[in-house]
Design an enzyme around this catalytic site. Structure first.
Site, PDB file in Angstrom:
ATOM      1  NE  ARG A   1      -2.404   0.531   3.813  1.00  0.00           N
ATOM      2  CZ  ARG A   1      -1.873   1.231   4.159  1.00  0.00           C
ATOM      3  NH1 ARG A   1      -1.507   1.973   4.540  1.00  0.00           N
ATOM      4  NH2 ARG A   1      -1.903   0.394   5.715  1.00  0.00           N
TER       5      ARG A   1
ATOM      6  CG  ASP B   1      -9.129  15.706 -16.182  1.00  0.00           C
ATOM      7  OD1 ASP B   1      -8.407  15.286 -16.526  1.00  0.00           O
ATOM      8  OD2 ASP B   1      -9.737  15.264 -15.057  1.00  0.00           O
TER       9      ASP B   1
ATOM     10  CE1 TYR C   1     -17.440  11.789 -15.755  1.00  0.00           C
ATOM     11  CE2 TYR C   1     -15.767  11.933 -13.701  1.00  0.00           C
ATOM     12  CZ  TYR C   1     -16.968  11.115 -14.356  1.00  0.00           C
ATOM     13  OH  TYR C   1     -17.274   9.838 -14.370  1.00  0.00           O
TER      14      TYR C   1
ATOM     15  CE  LYS D   1     -12.400   7.262 -18.273  1.00  0.00           C
ATOM     16  NZ  LYS D   1     -12.271   7.296 -17.363  1.00  0.00           N
TER      17      LYS D   1
END
Length: 437
Positions: free
Chosen positions: A49, A174, A101, A199
């Site tokens: 982690r 972004d 978005y 993406k």
């Protein structure tokens, strides 16, 4: 900023760096924990982690591509957004674009309203008073999305960053739509870049993940601490697949863009299309800025159909190469209805303010053969034309959609129509959109 070419950075990410067995392609470290040599003698890795070799290779490659000092790989694109927001306090103000978005909009508004995590100011960066609005807000952070989702509006990153520097504000961009291959916000003055690596960076629609890249090492270390604390770091297997996708990023983006440019030209010629949103078109209001700050116009475009919303399904049912689905950026072509899909979390009022109308469709153009994609869209428009003709009454004068749709007159105002023409006029312009152009 690295002196190596983007294609080289992406293609050679992690290549020939295996310290154990000299493997050319880096191995995947699925282990969750690591042996300590002795008490108090932890090595570079102790628990996945916190740190993982596979994830670190991806982070290093993304930092080099973006020209940043530190990258953190997260388990989703939204968690990359959440991570950046850890720099804010309840007394701070966050400025966001009015047309970001839908998932980001939902996150920002709910954290501000329900959790009081920060104060929120929504600004339309396309209006002349954007700078005055930001100065009045005195934000600690300014969030940009350019090109915007789904209307592909362009914001001048350098201009915003210059103002932010005067105000002592951090700028987060972004960069999901363009990737570092086509836009480098840190070089334009931004402090942080976020990606949904789901993406284009991964590019194969088989991994959900995100990343955050910082210009400043100290901020990067602070956010890495928060990523470990919150438990939002990415999985090793996801990082491995994303690294594999990253290696073909440049050639994929080149093919994506070549197809998109052809489709944008095609859509402009369609009488049933009232508006095409693509920064690569010379008439796009952000074309000049996009050309100055980008190395390409990307592979996302949107368009409005000049028909009644009830006919949307006719168009969608006729498509075979474009799949109706959420997300974007994969090698396959997708079509999306933002109003009911990606931006459904926005209220009708917020959608209207953002310019998202009921017949707006968004394309994520893939790398298929362009002739097949064009034929697929032509098939959709033919189905629409047939449906319109079938619905025409004898008194309305059945004819082609070209005669029934005044699609190119985007500034047209409603005019008085004789009763016998009301039926065909109902297909002429989407009434919900006439006030938006």
């Amino acid at each position: 900023m690295s002196q190596r070419h983007f294609a080289t950075i992406a293609a050679r990410a992690g290549i020939a760096q295996d310290p154990a067995h000299e493997a050319v392609t880096p191995p995947m470290y699925l282990t969750t924990t690591y042996r300590l040599k002795a008490l108090g003698q932890a090595g570079a890795y102790d628990y996945s982690r916190s740190n993982n070799p596979t994830r670190d290779l991806l982070a290093e490659a993304l930092a080099e591509l973006e020209g940043g000092a530190k990258a953190i790989v997260t388990n989703t694109g939204m968690s990359a957004c959440v991570l950046a927001l850890q720099l804010l306090t309840p007394e701070d103000t966050l400025v966001i674009p009015h047309d970001c978005y839908g998932g980001s909009y939902r996150l920002f508004t709910n954290l501000a309203e329900r959790k009081r995590s920060f104060k929120l100011e929504i600004v339309n960066f396309q209006q002349a008073d954007w700078a005055e609005r930001i100065q009045a807000a005195k934000p600690a952070m300014i969030w940009l999305e350019t090109p915007s989702n789904p209307l592909l509006q362009i914001t001048d990153i350098r201009a915003v960053c210059q103002l932010a520097k005067q105000l002592g504000s951090k700028v987060v961009v972004d960069n999901t739509f363009l990737t570092p291959v086509l836009q480098q916000p840190l070089a334009l003055g931004a402090d942080i870049v976020v990606h949904s690596t789901t993406k284009y960076i991964n590019g194969h629609s088989d991994v959900v993940a995100g990343a955050l890249i910082c210009a400043d090492q100290a901020i990067g270390e602070e956010l890495k601490w928060w990523a470990n604390c919150l438990g939002i770091t990415g999985a090793a297997f996801d990082a491995y697949l994303t690294l594999r996708g990253l290696r073909t990023l440049l050639p994929r983006m080149q093919q994506h863009q070549a197809n998109t440019a052809r489709i944008a030209e095609f859509l402009q010629q369609q009488p049933l299309v009232s508006q095409v949103y693509y920064p690569g078109l010379a008439q796009h209001p952000g074309h000049a800025i996009a050309k100055a700050q980008q190395q390409g116009f990307g592979a996302m475009l949107s368009f409005d159909l000049a028909v009644q919303p009830a006919l949307l399904q006719v168009f969608l049912d006729a498509l075979h190469c474009f799949t109706l689905a959420q997300s974007l950026g994969g090698i396959e072509s997708l079509i999306c209805h933002p109003g009911s899909m990606t931006h459904a979390s926005m209220s009708p009022e917020a959608q209207k303010t953002a310019g998202i109308g009921p017949t707006l469709l968004r394309l994520s153009v893939g790398i298929e053969g362009i002739e097949d994609l064009l034929a697929d869209l032509a098939q959709g428009f033919a189905a629409l034309d047939a449906a319109i003709q079938a619905a025409s009454t004898p008194t309305g004068g059945a004819g082609s959609a070209k005669n029934q749709v005044s699609a190119k007159n985007s500034n047209a105002e409603a005019t008085e129509v004789p009763p016998q023409q009301e039926s065909s006029q109902s297909f002429r312009l989407n009434p919900a959109l006439t006030a938006l152009w």
